[in-house]
Structures are given as structure tokens and as C-alpha cells.
Motif scaffolding. Structure first.
Motif, mmCIF file in Angstrom:
data_model
loop_
_atom_site.group_PDB
_atom_site.id
_atom_site.type_symbol
_atom_site.label_atom_id
_atom_site.label_comp_id
_atom_site.label_asym_id
_atom_site.label_seq_id
_atom_site.Cartn_x
_atom_site.Cartn_y
_atom_site.Cartn_z
ATOM 1 N N VAL A 84 -4.633 13.960 4.038
ATOM 2 C CA VAL A 84 -4.631 14.199 5.748
ATOM 3 C C VAL A 84 -4.776 13.047 6.539
ATOM 4 N N GLY A 85 -5.368 12.060 6.114
ATOM 5 C CA GLY A 85 -5.585 10.779 6.596
ATOM 6 C C GLY A 85 -4.350 9.877 6.937
ATOM 7 N N VAL A 86 -3.375 10.087 6.001
ATOM 8 C CA VAL A 86 -2.221 9.390 6.053
ATOM 9 C C VAL A 86 -1.291 10.475 7.244
ATOM 10 N N ALA A 87 -1.512 11.626 7.252
ATOM 11 C CA ALA A 87 -0.867 12.609 8.205
ATOM 12 C C ALA A 87 -1.294 11.847 9.723
ATOM 13 N N CYS A 88 -2.468 11.705 9.685
ATOM 14 C CA CYS A 88 -2.924 10.999 10.796
ATOM 15 C C CYS A 88 -2.460 9.815 11.192
ATOM 16 N N TRP A 89 -2.408 9.004 10.249
ATOM 17 C CA TRP A 89 -1.865 7.694 10.660
ATOM 18 C C TRP A 89 -0.488 7.792 11.205
ATOM 19 N N LEU A 90 0.438 9.063 10.354
ATOM 20 C CA LEU A 90 1.891 9.275 10.936
ATOM 21 C C LEU A 90 1.959 9.535 12.384
ATOM 22 N N VAL A 91 0.841 10.491 12.897
ATOM 23 C CA VAL A 91 0.811 10.883 14.014
ATOM 24 C C VAL A 91 0.547 10.059 15.180
ATOM 25 N N TYR A 92 -0.470 9.098 14.814
ATOM 26 C CA TYR A 92 -0.661 8.213 15.416
ATOM 27 C C TYR A 92 0.596 6.919 15.723
ATOM 28 N N THR A 149 0.893 -1.088 -0.101
ATOM 29 C CA THR A 149 -0.069 -0.194 0.109
ATOM 30 C C THR A 149 0.968 1.351 0.028
ATOM 31 N N THR A 150 2.151 1.182 0.520
ATOM 32 C CA THR A 150 3.170 2.394 0.443
ATOM 33 C C THR A 150 3.657 2.494 -0.960
ATOM 34 N N ALA A 151 4.141 1.496 -1.428
ATOM 35 C CA ALA A 151 5.029 1.444 -2.690
ATOM 36 C C ALA A 151 3.686 1.626 -3.715
ATOM 37 N N SER A 152 2.699 1.481 -3.757
ATOM 38 C CA SER A 152 1.678 1.641 -4.780
ATOM 39 C C SER A 152 1.588 2.992 -5.208
ATOM 40 N N PHE A 153 2.027 3.772 -4.332
ATOM 41 C CA PHE A 153 1.881 5.215 -4.745
ATOM 42 C C PHE A 153 3.149 5.648 -5.666
ATOM 43 N N LEU A 173 2.387 5.892 19.219
ATOM 44 C CA LEU A 173 2.720 4.753 19.592
ATOM 45 C C LEU A 173 4.194 4.254 19.689
ATOM 46 N N GLY A 174 4.997 5.150 19.065
ATOM 47 C CA GLY A 174 6.244 5.123 18.925
ATOM 48 C C GLY A 174 6.643 3.878 17.937
ATOM 49 N N SER A 175 5.484 3.479 17.030
ATOM 50 C CA SER A 175 5.852 2.483 16.143
ATOM 51 C C SER A 175 6.901 3.071 14.654
ATOM 52 N N TRP A 176 8.045 2.670 14.619
ATOM 53 C CA TRP A 176 8.617 2.920 13.669
ATOM 54 C C TRP A 176 8.181 2.390 11.987
ATOM 55 N N PRO A 177 7.942 1.029 12.081
ATOM 56 C CA PRO A 177 7.213 0.921 10.998
ATOM 57 C C PRO A 177 6.218 1.449 10.338
ATOM 58 N N MET A 178 5.260 2.036 11.242
ATOM 59 C CA MET A 178 4.223 3.104 10.766
ATOM 60 C C MET A 178 4.582 4.376 10.567
ATOM 61 N N ILE A 179 5.705 4.831 11.140
ATOM 62 C CA ILE A 179 6.130 6.119 10.869
ATOM 63 C C ILE A 179 6.776 6.204 9.767
ATOM 64 N N VAL A 180 7.649 5.085 9.305
ATOM 65 C CA VAL A 180 8.383 5.204 8.054
ATOM 66 C C VAL A 180 7.397 4.900 6.809
ATOM 67 N N ALA A 181 6.546 4.004 6.989
ATOM 68 C CA ALA A 181 5.537 3.863 5.715
ATOM 69 C C ALA A 181 4.771 4.993 5.513
ATOM 70 N N ASN A 182 4.146 5.614 6.570
ATOM 71 C CA ASN A 182 3.326 6.877 6.408
ATOM 72 C C ASN A 182 4.182 7.895 5.850
ATOM 73 N N LEU A 183 5.242 8.002 6.221
ATOM 74 C CA LEU A 183 6.083 9.261 5.950
ATOM 75 C C LEU A 183 6.345 9.195 4.621
ATOM 76 N N ILE A 184 6.616 7.940 3.807
ATOM 77 C CA ILE A 184 6.713 7.706 2.535
ATOM 78 C C ILE A 184 5.419 8.047 1.681
ATOM 79 N N THR A 185 4.504 7.592 2.311
ATOM 80 C CA THR A 185 3.227 7.553 1.737
ATOM 81 C C THR A 185 2.805 9.030 1.572
ATOM 82 N N LEU A 186 3.263 9.599 2.624
ATOM 83 C CA LEU A 186 2.588 11.211 2.943
ATOM 84 C C LEU A 186 3.370 11.906 1.788
#
Lengths: 91, 91
Positions: free
Chosen positions: A44-52, A14-18, A56-69
Motif C-alpha cells: 500500500v505504501g509503494v502504491a502511495c509513492w506511485l500516486v505521488y 531498493t527497487t531491484a532488491s525485491f 509530481l509527473g516524476s517518471w523515475p518515481m513512477i517507473v521505480a515504484n511500478l516495478i516495486t509494486l
């Protein structure tokens, strides 16, 4: 363990698809079929996932959503550019 | 608590964002600017999130990804239809 691999595949896909969408827009300069509303909401939704993910301090979520953002913002900015240009031409 | 609201907003926005894109494609019949590769990868990725949500027994993930899967699959099928038609016309 299988859960990990599904979530890993899901995050990567879902990240790489963009990437191909961003490349297509950059290569063709065409955003006609792309919905401005979709990318505004999605960005805006992806930015919210990034903040979330940061909460959580979840590096996979941070990295994936930074790229998607970054990719979604690029597509959104090109779509905004074309929408403004079309409005000006319509005058 | 704030984490919940960010994840809720993120899930609603990223899921709902595919509604305007699906409506735009259905209304205009145009998929020119849309990347077939993106929607193929994204649809498989969302299906993986759906399986992951089922493994976790997470109803929010299951519902959100079922909706996204339906919308993304619709856009993907319309893009595949147009791609096949364009190939046939090119002959």
C-alpha cells in the motif's frame, strides 16, 4: 551532482532488491519467515509513492515504484496463498 | 495538498512496514524465507536514501530512512547469523 548519483543508486537498489526475494519465494515456495503484515503495509505504501510520483509527473518515481509494486504484490499474493492454505490445514 | 498526504502515507507505511517483519524474525527466530541478497541490497539502498536526504537537508527523509535503516539492518544481521550457522551445520 553527487546527490543525483546517491538518489539513483538508492532507487535502483531498493527497487531491484525485491527481485531476489521474489525469485527465492518462487523457487522455494517458502514464505514462512516473511511477514504478511509487512508486505500488506509495504505494498500500500509503494502504491502511495506511485500516486505521488504521478502527481509530481516524476517518471523515475513512477517507473521505480511500478516495478516495486509488481514485485511486492507478487510476494504478498504468495504469502496470502500460503496463509490461507495453512489455515485450511489447521482445521 | 493531496500530494503531501500521499507522500506522508507512503513514507509512514513503507517505513513502519519493517516493524512487523523485524518483530516476526525476533519472535520466531526464523529467517528461512527471507532473502539475504534482498536485505543486503535494500539496506545499502536505504543508506543511500539517507545520504541523499542529508544532502537535501530533508528531515522527513532523514528520519524515515534512519528508522528503515535500523530495522533493515536488524533483519539483515539476523539473516547473516542464520546463514553462517546453517553453513557451519552443513559441514
Amino acid at each position: 551532482m553527487i546527490g543525483f548519483w546517491f538518489s539513483f543508486a538508492a532507487a535502483v537498489l531498493t527497487t531491484a532488491s525485491f527481485v531476489p526475494q521474489a525469485l527465492l519465494v518462487l523457487r522455494t515456495g517458502k514464505t514462512e519467515g516473511i511477514s504478511l503484515t509487512m508486505y500488506a503495509m509495504f505494498t500500500v505504501g509503494v502504491a502511495c509513492w506511485l500516486v505521488y510520483g504521478a502527481i509530481l509527473g516524476s517518471w523515475p518515481m513512477i517507473v521505480a515504484n511500478l516495478i516495486t509494486l509488481a514485485l511486492a504484490s507478487l510476494i504478498l499474493s504468495l504469502k496470502i496463498r500460503d496463509t490461507i492454505r495453512d489455515h485450511q490445514n489447521a482445521r
